[in-house]
Design a protein around this motif. Structure first.
Motif, short mmCIF file in Angstrom:
data_model
loop_
_atom_site.label_atom_id
_atom_site.label_comp_id
_atom_site.label_asym_id
_atom_site.label_seq_id
_atom_site.Cartn_x
_atom_site.Cartn_y
_atom_site.Cartn_z
N ALA A 171 -6.86 10.44 -1.16
CA ALA A 171 -6.17 9.16 -1.34
C ALA A 171 -4.79 9.37 -1.95
CB ALA A 171 -7.01 8.23 -2.20
N HIS A 172 -4.08 8.26 -2.16
CA HIS A 172 -2.68 8.31 -2.61
C HIS A 172 -2.50 7.58 -3.94
CE1 HIS A 172 -0.46 10.00 0.86
NE2 HIS A 172 -1.35 9.39 1.63
N PRO A 173 -2.71 8.25 -5.07
CA PRO A 173 -2.46 7.57 -6.35
C PRO A 173 -1.00 7.19 -6.56
CG PRO A 173 -2.81 9.92 -6.69
CD PRO A 173 -3.17 9.64 -5.26
N GLU A 174 -0.10 7.83 -5.82
CA GLU A 174 1.34 7.55 -5.96
C GLU A 174 1.78 6.32 -5.17
OE1 GLU A 174 1.31 10.04 -2.16
OE2 GLU A 174 0.00 9.57 -3.86
N PHE A 175 0.92 5.76 -4.31
CA PHE A 175 1.27 4.59 -3.49
C PHE A 175 0.86 3.31 -4.21
CE2 PHE A 175 0.98 6.58 1.07
CZ PHE A 175 2.05 7.40 0.77
N ASP A 176 1.82 2.43 -4.47
CA ASP A 176 1.48 1.10 -4.99
C ASP A 176 1.36 0.12 -3.83
OD1 ASP A 176 4.12 0.54 -4.23
OD2 ASP A 176 4.86 0.36 -6.29
N GLY A 177 1.08 -1.14 -4.15
CA GLY A 177 0.89 -2.14 -3.11
C GLY A 177 2.12 -2.34 -2.24
N ALA A 178 3.30 -2.28 -2.85
CA ALA A 178 4.54 -2.47 -2.09
C ALA A 178 4.72 -1.35 -1.08
CB ALA A 178 5.73 -2.54 -3.04
N PHE A 179 4.35 -0.14 -1.46
CA PHE A 179 4.49 0.98 -0.53
C PHE A 179 3.50 0.85 0.62
CE2 PHE A 179 4.77 5.23 1.11
CZ PHE A 179 6.07 5.61 0.82
N ILE A 180 2.28 0.42 0.33
CA ILE A 180 1.31 0.18 1.39
C ILE A 180 1.81 -0.89 2.36
CG2 ILE A 180 -1.00 -0.75 1.88
CD1 ILE A 180 -1.10 2.14 0.99
N THR A 181 2.42 -1.94 1.82
CA THR A 181 3.00 -2.99 2.67
C THR A 181 4.07 -2.40 3.58
OG1 THR A 181 2.54 -4.72 1.05
CG2 THR A 181 4.25 -5.17 2.69
N GLY A 182 4.91 -1.51 3.02
CA GLY A 182 5.95 -0.87 3.82
C GLY A 182 5.37 0.00 4.92
N LEU A 183 4.32 0.75 4.61
CA LEU A 183 3.67 1.56 5.64
C LEU A 183 3.03 0.68 6.71
CD1 LEU A 183 1.92 4.32 3.49
CD2 LEU A 183 3.89 4.63 5.00
#
Length: 227
Positions: A171-183
């Protein structure tokens, strides 16, 4: 303690300016733990002089598969084996998790049951941990010396520890919700089923345990343990 970050991919160009690149996300994740950082964009063939260029190493995620034919894959596998042989602490996240396993004799493949994107729930040595994920590939055969420390029904080998040598997480502990939205907006369409993208977007405001993983990564670098 100097941590060398081996950047194996790039953030989507549409969010790069705001979110930062993959290596930058780990500098933010691990801030406040008395580390200094050196960044190497290995995906662009920018490699360190050798394992002794840092006191510990971290390999980031990537849109590329560990089993694909890219120029940086073979030298990165060589570097993984050199770091491992030099007994320096090594951490891998997503692609990093996979390339370490592959370099050390495990097997990575495109998972037959598809993608995990957005917030996922894991059994983490008996504790429940929520983390953002973004992957289709998985480690399906463990290399010698690897022990599972995190899993769920979709991903049996979600986190591995190799004694005191390496700690890797799918998993990606460095990814926040905004980054997931961007992906989900810029990298998901056409690759990830719409139902999974919708579910990922719906979960971006739910809490995740990135702070727990930041502490475990920091503890591993300093003490060779995640306790």
């Amino acid at each position: 303690m100097k941590i060398g970050i081996l950047q194996a991919g790039h953030s989507p160009k549409e969010i790069l300016g705001e979110a930062g690149n993959y290596a930058d996300l780990f500098v933010t994740l691990l801030q406040g733990q008395d580390f200094e950082f050196a960044k190497y964009s290995v995906v662009d063939m920018q490699f360190p002089s050798g394992p002794d260029a840092a006191d510990g190493w971290l390999i980031t995620g990537s849109k590329h598969g560990a089993y694909e034919d890219h120029a940086f894959i073979a030298p990165l596998e060589d570097l993984v084996r050199d770091i491992y042989a030099a007994d320096l602490p090594l951490v891998g996240i997503c692609f990093g998790h996979q390339i370490i396993a592959q370099a050390l004799g495990g097997k990575v493949e495109k998972f037959k049951n598809g993608w995990a994107v957005g917030r996922q729930t894991y059994d983490w040595q008996g504790e429940t941990v929520h983390l953002n994920a973004w992957h289709q590939d998985q480690v399906v055969t463990l290399p010698e010396g690897a022990t599972v420390v995190g899993r769920n029904d979709f991903c049996e080998n979600a986190a591995l520890i190799y004694g005191k040598k390496a700690f890797t997480v799918q998993a990606h502990p460095e990814f926040d919700g905004a980054f997931i939205t961007g992906l989900a907006t810029h990298r998901g369409p056409g690759n990830v089923p719409d139902t999974l993208l919708d579910a990922a977007r719906a979960s971006v405001n739910a809490p995740v345990h990135s702070d727990v993983l930041a502490r475990q990564i920091g503890t591993f670098f300093k003490e060779r343990s995640i306790a």
